[in-house]
Design a protein around this motif. Structure first.
Motif, mmCIF file in Angstrom:
data_model
loop_
_atom_site.group_PDB
_atom_site.id
_atom_site.type_symbol
_atom_site.label_atom_id
_atom_site.label_comp_id
_atom_site.label_asym_id
_atom_site.label_seq_id
_atom_site.Cartn_x
_atom_site.Cartn_y
_atom_site.Cartn_z
ATOM 1 N N ASP A 86 0.813 -1.214 0.000
ATOM 2 C CA ASP A 86 0.000 0.000 0.000
ATOM 3 C C ASP A 86 0.851 1.271 0.000
ATOM 4 O O ASP A 86 0.361 2.353 0.290
ATOM 5 C CB ASP A 86 -0.975 0.016 1.174
ATOM 6 C CG ASP A 86 -0.302 -0.149 2.529
ATOM 7 O OD1 ASP A 86 0.938 -0.268 2.565
ATOM 8 O OD2 ASP A 86 -1.023 -0.168 3.547
ATOM 9 N N GLU A 87 2.128 1.118 -0.351
ATOM 10 C CA GLU A 87 3.023 2.249 -0.527
ATOM 11 C C GLU A 87 3.413 2.349 -2.007
ATOM 12 O O GLU A 87 3.177 1.428 -2.779
ATOM 13 C CB GLU A 87 4.280 2.084 0.333
ATOM 14 C CG GLU A 87 4.002 1.977 1.821
ATOM 15 C CD GLU A 87 5.224 1.544 2.614
ATOM 16 O OE1 GLU A 87 5.134 1.528 3.851
ATOM 17 O OE2 GLU A 87 6.265 1.211 2.004
ATOM 18 N N VAL A 115 1.055 9.776 4.916
ATOM 19 C CA VAL A 115 -0.135 8.956 5.092
ATOM 20 C C VAL A 115 -1.300 9.566 4.313
ATOM 21 O O VAL A 115 -1.716 10.695 4.570
ATOM 22 C CB VAL A 115 -0.505 8.823 6.580
ATOM 23 C CG1 VAL A 115 -1.817 8.052 6.738
ATOM 24 C CG2 VAL A 115 0.613 8.114 7.339
ATOM 25 N N THR A 126 -0.327 12.582 11.941
ATOM 26 C CA THR A 126 0.444 11.352 11.723
ATOM 27 C C THR A 126 1.898 11.500 12.157
ATOM 28 O O THR A 126 2.739 10.684 11.793
ATOM 29 C CB THR A 126 0.402 10.951 10.237
ATOM 30 O OG1 THR A 126 0.818 12.079 9.435
ATOM 31 C CG2 THR A 126 -0.992 10.535 9.834
ATOM 32 N N HIS A 167 1.775 6.575 1.487
ATOM 33 C CA HIS A 167 1.288 5.359 2.135
ATOM 34 C C HIS A 167 -0.233 5.425 2.174
ATOM 35 O O HIS A 167 -0.802 6.215 2.921
ATOM 36 C CB HIS A 167 1.874 5.253 3.546
ATOM 37 C CG HIS A 167 1.405 4.052 4.304
ATOM 38 N ND1 HIS A 167 1.619 3.887 5.659
ATOM 39 C CD2 HIS A 167 0.718 2.940 3.913
ATOM 40 C CE1 HIS A 167 1.098 2.745 6.054
ATOM 41 N NE2 HIS A 167 0.538 2.164 5.015
ATOM 42 N N THR A 169 -2.952 4.124 3.541
ATOM 43 C CA THR A 169 -3.165 3.259 4.695
ATOM 44 C C THR A 169 -4.542 2.616 4.756
ATOM 45 O O THR A 169 -4.734 1.616 5.423
ATOM 46 C CB THR A 169 -2.911 4.047 5.991
ATOM 47 O OG1 THR A 169 -3.023 3.187 7.112
ATOM 48 C CG2 THR A 169 -3.920 5.185 6.133
ATOM 49 N N CYS A 170 -5.531 3.194 4.088
ATOM 50 C CA CYS A 170 -6.886 2.641 4.156
ATOM 51 C C CYS A 170 -7.439 2.399 2.754
ATOM 52 O O CYS A 170 -8.642 2.499 2.526
ATOM 53 C CB CYS A 170 -7.800 3.597 4.923
ATOM 54 S SG CYS A 170 -9.169 2.782 5.789
ATOM 55 N N TRP A 177 -9.219 -2.227 7.381
ATOM 56 C CA TRP A 177 -8.416 -1.566 8.397
ATOM 57 C C TRP A 177 -8.787 -2.087 9.783
ATOM 58 O O TRP A 177 -7.910 -2.381 10.602
ATOM 59 C CB TRP A 177 -8.633 -0.051 8.331
ATOM 60 C CG TRP A 177 -7.703 0.740 9.209
ATOM 61 C CD1 TRP A 177 -6.527 1.323 8.850
ATOM 62 C CD2 TRP A 177 -7.873 1.033 10.604
ATOM 63 N NE1 TRP A 177 -5.944 1.956 9.927
ATOM 64 C CE2 TRP A 177 -6.750 1.806 11.023
ATOM 65 C CE3 TRP A 177 -8.859 0.734 11.545
ATOM 66 C CZ2 TRP A 177 -6.597 2.265 12.321
ATOM 67 C CZ3 TRP A 177 -8.702 1.191 12.856
ATOM 68 C CH2 TRP A 177 -7.588 1.946 13.232
#
Length: 292
Positions: A86-87, A115, A126, A167, A169-170, A177
């Motif tokens: 996810d990066e 993020v 973050t 990133h 993240t979700c 998540w």
């Protein structure tokens, strides 16, 4: 040039975009933990067209997976960049990494993540810049476990990159998540119990640490000992760090992180209350035995 290793598990929504961003390198290796979705299928399809290797290894922990990867899968180049699915690798980050590896002074470099959450970069709440060791000289860096994540062990000096990486993240949805952090909270609960029994707060690094990594890890050890941790974390992230200026995404992020802290506390209570470890799930029992 340096190799890029991509760690995956059920990343069918992210893997194609992640691989495509990594194709700046001529050696891309996908390390999959036996995904049950279309991750491997997508990776193999791309491997037919691009210089990609796909390897599978049963996941034990984040630290062990990275160490196995570095020991068992030889890179084409002396330097390796570790990329989560996810990066994304960016051209500017790739260029800086290519320049950094010309130095013989360092064995690893930290990069800061950006993020991306609810379609925006949430910078303040973050703890940006929040660094992770991503670029390393093969054979000089290993990893150990710490809670649900890992910590690096470097045989030499390290430095920091200026460029950052996104990133997402979700990116796989809120349900994913929540499911993932429900699992993570168990590891964090066990690590918290370990730290409370044998660890201590490094006040020197907390107050006078020379790098963000030192200060953040000392702050983490301190936070484990604070009362009302979920409320303290929300207040710290939303008001002190400035998450209130990150808009709706910032409020949602700070709320989720406070919920995660509360979930960890519930898991700690559960572990302490269960007198018979066999009542816990099989995946938790070995960790609980280690904690004891």
């Amino acid at each position: 040039m340096f190799s890029i290793y991509i760690l995956t598990y059920n990343e069918e929504l992210d893997i194609a975009a992640c691989i495509e961003s990594a194709l700046l390198s001529d050696d891309v290796v996908v390390i999959d933990s036996f995904s049950t979705d279309r991750t491997i299928e997508i990776a193999n399809e791309l491997a037919e067209r691009y210089p990609i290797r796909v390897v599978q290894h049963q996941f034990e922990s984040h630290g062990k997976q990275r160490t196995w990867m570095l020991e068992a899968v030889s890179p084409k180049h002396n330097w390796v960049y570790i990329l989560e699915a996810d990066e994304r690798m960016t051209p500017s980050l790739f260029q800086e990494c290519s320049q950094a590896i010309q130095s013989t002074e360092y064995v690893g470099y930290y990069a800061a993540e950006r993020v991306m959450f609810m379609g925006t970069w949430i910078r303040r709440s973050t703890q940006y810049p929040r660094y992770q060791l991503r670029l390393l000289r093969h054979g000089n860096v290993w990893f150990t476990d710490y809670g649900h994540t890992e910590r690096e062990v470097c045989q030499g000096n390290t430095s920091f990159l200026r460029e950052t990486y996104p990133h997402y993240t979700c990116s796989k949805g809120l349900s994913r998540w929540l499911e993932k952090h429900n699992r993570y909270s168990t590891d964090e609960a066990i690590e918290t119990l370990r730290q409370l029994e044998s660890g201590r707060v490094n006040w020197r690094e907390l107050l006078f640490g020379t790098t963000e990594v030192e200060r953040r890890r000392a702050l983490k050890d301190l936070s484990l000992r604070l009362p009302l941790r979920p409320i303290v974390r929300f207040f710290y992230m939303y008001f002190i760090l400035g998450g209130c200026f990150d808009g709706r995404a910032g409020f949602a992020w700070c709320t989720l992180q406070a919920f995660y802290e509360y979930l960890i506390l519930l898991k700690i209570w559960e572990i302490k209350q269960v007198s018979n470890p066999t009542l816990l799930s099989p995946s938790i029992q070995p960790q609980l035995r280690d904690a004891n």
